[in-house]
Scaffold this motif. Sequence first.
Motif, PDB file in Angstrom:
ATOM      1  N   SER A  48       0.830  -1.219   0.000  1.00  0.00           N
ATOM      2  CA  SER A  48       0.000   0.000   0.000  1.00  0.00           C
ATOM      3  C   SER A  48       0.861   1.265   0.000  1.00  0.00           C
ATOM      4  O   SER A  48       0.528   2.241  -0.691  1.00  0.00           O
ATOM      5  CB  SER A  48      -0.916   0.002   1.227  1.00  0.00           C
ATOM      6  N   LEU A 184      -7.667 -10.914   2.514  1.00  0.00           N
ATOM      7  CA  LEU A 184      -7.086  -9.574   2.643  1.00  0.00           C
ATOM      8  C   LEU A 184      -6.247  -9.197   1.411  1.00  0.00           C
ATOM      9  O   LEU A 184      -6.187  -8.034   1.016  1.00  0.00           O
ATOM     10  CB  LEU A 184      -6.233  -9.489   3.912  1.00  0.00           C
ATOM     11  N   THR A 188      -6.815  -5.892  -1.820  1.00  0.00           N
ATOM     12  CA  THR A 188      -5.663  -4.978  -1.833  1.00  0.00           C
ATOM     13  C   THR A 188      -4.969  -4.968  -3.195  1.00  0.00           C
ATOM     14  O   THR A 188      -4.622  -3.907  -3.718  1.00  0.00           O
ATOM     15  CB  THR A 188      -4.660  -5.378  -0.730  1.00  0.00           C
TER      16      THR A 188
ATOM     17  N   SER B  18     -18.090  -7.642  -3.501  1.00  0.00           N
ATOM     18  CA  SER B  18     -16.852  -6.852  -3.611  1.00  0.00           C
ATOM     19  C   SER B  18     -16.401  -6.765  -5.067  1.00  0.00           C
ATOM     20  O   SER B  18     -15.865  -5.745  -5.482  1.00  0.00           O
ATOM     21  CB  SER B  18     -15.747  -7.413  -2.718  1.00  0.00           C
ATOM     22  N   LEU B  34     -12.929  -2.664   1.491  1.00  0.00           N
ATOM     23  CA  LEU B  34     -12.154  -3.161   2.639  1.00  0.00           C
ATOM     24  C   LEU B  34     -13.057  -3.506   3.824  1.00  0.00           C
ATOM     25  O   LEU B  34     -12.718  -4.414   4.602  1.00  0.00           O
ATOM     26  CB  LEU B  34     -11.060  -2.172   3.014  1.00  0.00           C
ATOM     27  N   ALA B  37     -14.097  -6.923   3.010  1.00  0.00           N
ATOM     28  CA  ALA B  37     -12.978  -7.842   3.281  1.00  0.00           C
ATOM     29  C   ALA B  37     -12.881  -8.125   4.790  1.00  0.00           C
ATOM     30  O   ALA B  37     -12.687  -9.279   5.198  1.00  0.00           O
ATOM     31  CB  ALA B  37     -11.669  -7.266   2.766  1.00  0.00           C
ATOM     32  N   ALA B  38     -13.034  -7.084   5.608  1.00  0.00           N
ATOM     33  CA  ALA B  38     -12.963  -7.256   7.064  1.00  0.00           C
ATOM     34  C   ALA B  38     -14.099  -8.155   7.548  1.00  0.00           C
ATOM     35  O   ALA B  38     -13.890  -9.052   8.382  1.00  0.00           O
ATOM     36  CB  ALA B  38     -13.023  -5.891   7.756  1.00  0.00           C
ATOM     37  N   VAL B  66      -7.528  -7.791  11.995  1.00  0.00           N
ATOM     38  CA  VAL B  66      -8.265  -7.653  10.728  1.00  0.00           C
ATOM     39  C   VAL B  66      -8.643  -6.189  10.488  1.00  0.00           C
ATOM     40  O   VAL B  66      -8.397  -5.637   9.409  1.00  0.00           O
ATOM     41  CB  VAL B  66      -9.533  -8.540  10.749  1.00  0.00           C
ATOM     42  N   CYS B  70      -7.181  -3.625   7.466  1.00  0.00           N
ATOM     43  CA  CYS B  70      -8.109  -3.034   6.487  1.00  0.00           C
ATOM     44  C   CYS B  70      -8.132  -1.512   6.618  1.00  0.00           C
ATOM     45  O   CYS B  70      -8.130  -0.795   5.605  1.00  0.00           O
ATOM     46  CB  CYS B  70      -9.505  -3.629   6.657  1.00  0.00           C
ATOM     47  N   ALA B  74      -6.920   1.033   3.681  1.00  0.00           N
ATOM     48  CA  ALA B  74      -7.892   2.037   3.203  1.00  0.00           C
ATOM     49  C   ALA B  74      -7.367   3.447   3.460  1.00  0.00           C
ATOM     50  O   ALA B  74      -7.457   4.321   2.588  1.00  0.00           O
ATOM     51  CB  ALA B  74      -9.233   1.833   3.900  1.00  0.00           C
TER      52      ALA B  74
END
Lengths: 193, 87
Positions: A48, A184, A188, B18, B34, B37-38, B66, B70, B74
């Motif tokens: 990121s 996760l 991403t 998503s 995100l 995702a979490a 988690v 995220c 983000a």
Amino acid sequence: MTDAAVADTAEEIEEGWGPLDGLPGNPMMWILILGEMLVFAILLAGFSIARALHPAEFAASQAHLDPLLAGLATIALVTSGWLAARALHSVRRGGTGRPQLAAAMLIGSSFLVLKGIEYGREFASGIGIETDTFFTLYFLITGFHALHVVMGIIVLAIVAWRNNAENIETGTAFWHMVDLVWILIFPTLYLLR
Amino acid sequence: MRGIDLAWFALVALTLLSLGTSGVAGALSPALILAVAAAKAITVLRWFLEIGEASRGWRLLLDVYVVAICATIAGIFVIAGQFAAAG
């Protein structure tokens, strides 16, 4: 050493994991799981930050990825995780858990096939690990994860062979970590644009 | 239908959601992606890993793991986007 002393020592060893004793499966596996979760957290944070430093390069390279294929791989992995969870439920009810574990391994392998198709397309387009920073990190993170999928399938095969409840709980805990980490990685690398 | 079966259904549905959300433009999209995702990761922790049966401390630590990842991803994404727009 008397039998009572041996029993006491064994009990101390059994209860010697402190807080890790409260987690499902063997505490040794949890040391590995927590370590791997930390490594992937650092990798995703690093990815990121690199994207924040090179937004245009990352956006152009990310456009080569196929989110739909990665989405299918995600569905394969969560389905495999579900079957692994069902294996544990089965063995607790007196079953062997083997049919569920075999199905989990088969569907888990399909994740690797999808990953192979993805890599194959990229290599055919002339994309490799040295193409740019995005693809270096992409191959590092997804390749490292795929290696965990391979290890996870081997672990599932071992616990299908030695199929007592504790072994299956331990083996499936590793498999669920592999699943969780991919959940996760997927947004991403593939979805955030 | 048992809890783990519903969890699997939710995981598949959230994955499809998503995928659909990723094509939507706007500042809310990364946060939504995100957050989904979490939610998926916590579903795996609760239903597949059965972390609900562990101590409160472990449940909290893994949930924080988690949410922290995220939120970090983000946050970096949104802040970098604002810098790019300003520059």
